[in-house]
Design an enzyme around this catalytic site. Structure first.
Site: not given
Ligand code: PGA
Length: 255
Positions: A9-11, A96, A98, A168, A174, A214, A235-236
């Site tokens: 997930n590149w956000k 998600h 967010e 998640e 994050g 993470s 994500g990251g």
């Molecule tokens: P993260 O994000 O790996 O940076 O914790 C995961 C996500 O939001 O899907």
């Protein structure tokens, strides 16, 4: 039986050029392994360009970070499943944390997005997760059950491979804090039992449940060794070619 899925997930990161370069690197990495699905979800602005990079025989799936439930209409700022299919998307992340916590998306909206996505042939990656406060109050399983039942209300699933659930924990996204593999496995097994209660057992057995929060090269192998963890939503660590490659190339002793 369930093919592992590693999803990035590149956000809200990457220009079109950066996205194309990262996508090419992911194609190269995915070619080194077999028996697993890889999906990347760039921002909307880069979907078409990344779709072209992935077209043909790359085997890497294109995903969107959200999807609207109507095919078209006066919905400023939204993108429909038909539009996503048009640029080559096979999947869409829905619900998600967010979207839920920063943008106020409700269970009703998430449920509609799942239905709309499925109807157009997209595979929803349906995200659920508890906050730290909810976990500390001992409400984790109740919160997750409510999210699953509301998100999937009236959603027909006849083939488990057409739906993906991503657990998640909000406190792990994050933050560098990962749920332990035992904590994640416990929750995943609970989610699967819930799905078996809502759908037929063999359908629940075919639904992939990803862990997210993470995920990194250092913890992917141990997470993937758990019976009910079928992949990761990253994500990251998905924004760096080397770390995502290591995640795609996870080692699992037996499956
Ligand atoms: P993260 O994000 O790996 O940076 O914790 C995961 C996500 O939001 O899907």
């Amino acid at each position: 039986m369930r093919k592992p899925l590693l999803a990035g997930n590149w956000k809200m990161y990457t220009t079109v050029q950066e996205a194309k370069e990262l996508a090419s690197a992911v194609v190269g990495a995915a070619a080194k392994v077999s028996g697993r699905d890889v999906m990347i979800a760039p921002p909307y602005t880069a979907l078409a360009a990344v779709g072209s990079v992935l077209a043909g025989s790359s085997g890497v799936l294109l995903g969107a970070q959200n999807v609207h439930w109507e095919e078209e209409g006066a919905f400023t700022g939204e993108i429909s499943a038909a539009m996503l299919r048009d640029v080559g998307c096979a999947m869409a992340i829905v619900g998600h944390s967010e979207r839920r916590h920063v943008f106020g998306e409700t269970d009703f909206m998430i449920n509609s997005r799942i239905k709309g996505g499925l109807q157009s042939g997209l595979i929803p990656v349906f995200c659920i997760g508890e906050t730290l406060k909810q976990r500390e109050a001992g409400n984790t399983l109740k919160v997750l059950e409510d999210q699953v039942r509301a998100g999937l209300a009236g959603v027909e699933v006849t083939d488990g491979s057409r739906l993906v659930v991503a657990y998640e924990p909000v406190w792990a996204i994050g933050t560098g804090k990962t749920a332990t593999e035992a904590q994640a496995q416990e929750v995943h097994a609970f989610i699967r039992s819930l799905l078996a209660d809502m759908y037929e057992k063999n359908i629940a057995a075919g639904i992939r449940i990803l862990y997210g929060g993470s995920v990194k090269p250092e913890n992917i192998d141990i997470l993937m060794q758990q019976d009910d963890i079928d992949g990761a939503l990253v994500g990251g660590a998905a924004l760096k070619a080397e770390s995502f490659e290591r995640i795609i190339c996870f080692q699992k002793t037996a499956y």
